[in-house]
Design an enzyme around this catalytic site. Structure first.
Site, mmCIF file in Angstrom:
data_model
loop_
_atom_site.group_PDB
_atom_site.id
_atom_site.type_symbol
_atom_site.label_atom_id
_atom_site.label_comp_id
_atom_site.label_asym_id
_atom_site.label_seq_id
_atom_site.Cartn_x
_atom_site.Cartn_y
_atom_site.Cartn_z
ATOM 1 N N SER A 1 35.285 36.684 37.974
ATOM 2 C CA SER A 1 35.447 37.620 36.936
ATOM 3 C C SER A 1 34.566 38.973 37.244
ATOM 4 C CB SER A 1 35.121 37.299 35.670
ATOM 5 O OG SER A 1 35.886 36.187 35.013
ATOM 6 N N GLU B 1 30.945 30.188 43.228
ATOM 7 C CA GLU B 1 31.901 30.622 42.117
ATOM 8 C C GLU B 1 31.905 29.622 40.853
ATOM 9 O OE1 GLU B 1 35.257 33.271 43.973
ATOM 10 O OE2 GLU B 1 35.824 31.235 44.228
ATOM 11 N N ASN C 1 40.361 37.912 47.468
ATOM 12 C CA ASN C 1 40.930 36.756 47.544
ATOM 13 C C ASN C 1 42.144 36.994 46.699
ATOM 14 O OD1 ASN C 1 42.318 34.036 47.479
ATOM 15 N ND2 ASN C 1 40.756 33.025 46.311
ATOM 16 N N TRP C 2 43.487 37.201 47.493
ATOM 17 C CA TRP C 2 44.493 37.724 46.638
ATOM 18 C C TRP C 2 45.269 36.406 46.019
ATOM 19 C CZ3 TRP C 2 47.789 42.089 49.435
ATOM 20 C CH2 TRP C 2 47.015 43.387 49.171
ATOM 21 N N LYS C 3 45.002 35.105 46.346
ATOM 22 C CA LYS C 3 45.429 34.060 46.052
ATOM 23 C C LYS C 3 46.912 34.179 46.147
ATOM 24 C CE LYS C 3 41.733 33.417 42.932
ATOM 25 N NZ LYS C 3 41.223 32.847 41.778
ATOM 26 N N GLU D 1 40.382 26.294 43.331
ATOM 27 C CA GLU D 1 41.650 25.779 43.134
ATOM 28 C C GLU D 1 42.314 24.849 44.159
ATOM 29 O OE1 GLU D 1 42.763 29.992 43.021
ATOM 30 O OE2 GLU D 1 41.632 30.073 41.150
ATOM 31 N N HIS E 1 37.962 26.268 48.132
ATOM 32 C CA HIS E 1 37.927 27.279 46.912
ATOM 33 C C HIS E 1 38.509 26.230 45.745
ATOM 34 C CE1 HIS E 1 39.671 29.836 43.696
ATOM 35 N NE2 HIS E 1 38.912 30.816 44.201
ATOM 36 N N GLY F 1 38.740 38.046 42.980
ATOM 37 C CA GLY F 1 40.212 37.454 42.840
ATOM 38 C C GLY F 1 40.882 38.800 42.325
ATOM 39 N N GLY F 2 41.159 38.734 40.904
ATOM 40 C CA GLY F 2 42.248 39.736 40.181
ATOM 41 C C GLY F 2 41.776 41.056 40.568
ATOM 42 N N GLY G 1 38.860 33.904 36.724
ATOM 43 C CA GLY G 1 39.970 34.382 36.016
ATOM 44 C C GLY G 1 39.708 34.305 34.470
HETATM 45 P P1 13P Z 1 38.527 36.346 39.692
HETATM 46 O O1 13P Z 1 37.863 37.391 40.163
HETATM 47 O O2 13P Z 1 39.990 36.703 39.426
HETATM 48 O O3 13P Z 1 37.700 35.507 38.367
HETATM 49 O O4 13P Z 1 38.741 35.206 40.878
HETATM 50 C C1 13P Z 1 37.737 34.803 41.591
HETATM 51 C C2 13P Z 1 37.979 33.915 42.556
HETATM 52 O O5 13P Z 1 38.272 32.828 42.375
HETATM 53 C C3 13P Z 1 37.892 34.327 44.062
HETATM 54 O O6 13P Z 1 37.920 33.374 44.940
#
Ligand code: 13P
Length: 243
Positions: A203, A159, A9-11, A91, A89, A224-225, A165
């Protein structure tokens, strides 16, 4: 057996010049034994669609079209080349006030358009500390996952909000507990509940992926990251292949 899935997920990250990373990743991992899905910002979906990895959206509107300035429908994501969309998600739930009912409507829209819904659930730190994690998970599963969900059209991503993050990862026992609980609930509600792909997210990195993938009922990750760079995402895909 549930299908294994490594999802990125590149957000709100990624410009046209980020496609090199994706090209590198696709070349390294084409024809591996696990599904690889990247959810870039919607602006890049059509530019990614020809690559030999799956492409997904990060959100969609519940309606197919209409007077909804700035929104994208599931049909539009599909038209641009997506085969999946993330719904619910944390967020989106936190920053855009999305409720379980909204998430269910968006997931239903995904099915209507022929997209797989990657439905996200997870507790906040307060909920974890109050000991209500499994109740929260139950409420989110009941409210966000439509009755027409199947192991083919739906993936569930657990999640924990406090792990996203932050570099904080639940213990292996905590992940195992929640994933076993999700599996039990899905098996009770759906004929093919034992076949749903269950992802862990929060993470995940190359250095912790193997031990997370060794947990029963963890069939992949939503990353994510560490999905932004091919060199970071590659070892996670390899760990999943070897799990
Ligand atoms: P991180 O891997 O950056 O913690 O993010 C997880 C995430 O929200 C994937 O949707």
């Amino acid at each position: 057996m549930p299908r294994k899935l490594a999802a990125g997920n590149w957000k709100m990250n990624g410009l046209a010049n980020s496609l090199d990373e994706l090209r590198m990743l696709a070349e390294r991992h084409a024809n591996v034994g696990v599904d690889v899905l990247i959810c870039p910002p919607a602006t890049l979906i059509s530019a990614c669609a020809h690559l030999p990895v799956r492409i997904g959206g990060q959100d969609c509107h519940a309606h197919a079209s209409g007077a909804n300035t700035g929104d994208l429908s599931a049909e539009m994501l599909k038209d641009a080349g997506a085969s999946a969309v993330i719904t619910g998600h944390s967020e989106r739930r936190a920053d855009h006030g999305e409720t379980n009912a909204d998430v269910a409507a968006k997931s239903t829209a995904a099915y209507r358009a022929g997209l797989q819904a990657i439905i996200c659930i997870g507790e906040t730190l307060d909920q974890r500390e109050a000991g209500t994690t499994l109740d929260i998970i139950d409420g989110q599963l009941a409210g966000s996952v439509p009755d027409m969900a199947t192991a083919t059209n739906t993936v569930i991503a657990y999640e924990p909000v406090w792990a996203i993050g932050t570099g904080k990862v639940p213990t292996i026992a905590q992940i195992a507990d929640v994933h076993a609980h999700i599996r039990t609930r899905l098996a009770a509600r759906f004929d093919d509940g034992g076949e749903f792909t269950l992802l862990y997210g929060g993470s995940v990195k190359g250095s912790n992926a193997a031990e997370i993938f060794a947990v029963q009922n963890v069939n992949g990750a939503l990353v994510g990251g560490a999905s932004l760079k091919a060199d970071d995402f590659s070892p996670i895909i390899t760990a999943l292949e070897n799990a």
